[in-house]
Design an enzyme around this catalytic site. Structure first.
Site: not given
Ligand code: NAD
Length: 257
Positions: A138, A151, A155
């Site tokens: 991230s 977080y 990260k």
């Molecule tokens: P999201 O909440 O839509 O998806 C997260 C996924 O992780 C879901 O499918 C959830 O079921 C799964 N998950 C969570 N805990 C789990 C566990 N214990 N076991 C198995 N699966 C688990 O979120 P997203 O935005 O798609 O995030 C995906 C990745 O991208 C994450 O690592 C997040 O930190 C990173 N990220 C997101 C953003 C953003 O702005 N959305 C920005 C930077 C990084």
């Protein structure tokens, strides 16, 4: 023979977008996630793109469940060429109010989960002399924001893990990279808006404009598809074969200042 990609957290958000990008290229997909309708989501993608797949509801907080997922996938497909450590969770609170269990879960899913998933697929990649590991870090892997201690720590740690494995994998045809998105409008972001409203005493619109998009030089959310296509580029293109150990921002200019 199609290659196989294992994507954690691929029944929602960025992981699901990545699954569709790999599916469009004909990959076998190992879906994973905790969504109740995860099996249906995986089946729909597989049907739409006519690919072979496997869905595992493995909770990444449990190493034995991760090993079972990898073993079942290896039995079904024979090899896993690409692993995308994407699953993540968030919690927003000042340090003194930060619940210890949230700290443990965030580090557990994002950092320790990625460690166990990578460890499970690594021997097969080494033996094949080919592997691609992409870690969803991230912008918060590069810079901090207040009230996100777990977080931001997880990260930053994931980027350290990325660099270390880039060195360990280099002699075996394995590249390991991290992507660092800014704000992507997915369920993880939607869920943190109420926490941010409470912590900062702001309205929903103020949280989006003044907190989330504040640091984006380009005042827009990052499309999930843009992150997915970048992951695919790192995993599947000849051009990326000598890119390893990087933490690539996809952050609308956030970390440029
Ligand atoms: P999201 O909440 O839509 O998806 C997260 C996924 O992780 C879901 O499918 C959830 O079921 C799964 N998950 C969570 N805990 C789990 C566990 N214990 N076991 C198995 N699966 C688990 O979120 P997203 O935005 O798609 O995030 C995906 C990745 O991208 C994450 O690592 C997040 O930190 C990173 N990220 C997101 C953003 C953003 O702005 N959305 C920005 C930077 C990084």
């Amino acid at each position: 023979m199609p290659k196989t990609v294992l994507i954690t957290g691929s029944t929602s958000g960025i992981g699901l977008a990545a699954a569709k990008s790999f599916a469009a290229k004909g990959y076998n997909i190992v879906f994973n996630g905790l969504e109740e309708n995860g099996a249906d989501i995986a089946a729909q993608v597989a049907k739409e793109f006519d690919i072979d797949y496997f869905f595992s509801p493995a909770n990444l907080l449990h190493p034995e469940a991760i090993r079972e997922m990898a073993d079942e996938a290896l039995t079904k497909f024979g090899s896993i060429e690409v692993a995308v450590n994407n699953a993540g969770i968030q919690y927003v609170a000042p340090l003194e109010d930060f619940p210890d269990d949230k700290w443990n879960d965030i580090i557990g899913v994002i950092l320790t989960g990625a460690y166990h998933v990578t460890k499970a697929v690594w021997p097969g990649m080494k033996a094949k002399k080919f592997g691609r590991v992409i870690n969803l870090a991230s912008a918060h892997g590069l810079v901090a924001s207040a009230y996100k201690s777990a977080y931001v720590s997880a990260k930053h740690g994931l980027i350290g893990f990325t660099k270390t494995l880039a060195l360990e994998g280099a002699a075996f045809g394995i590249t390991v990279n991290a992507v660092c998105p800014g704000y992507v409008h997915t369920p993880i972001i939607e869920r943190q808006i109420p926490d941010q409203m409470k912590t900062h005493q702001m309205t929903r619109e103020e949280v989006i404009d003044k907190i989330m998009l504040k640091e984006h030089a380009i005042k827009a959310f990052i499309p999930a598809d843009a992150v997915a296509e970048t992951i695919l580029f790192l995993a599947d293109s000849a051009a990326a074969a000598t890119i390893t150990g990087v933490a690539l921002p996809i952050d609308a200019g956030w970390t440029a200042h």
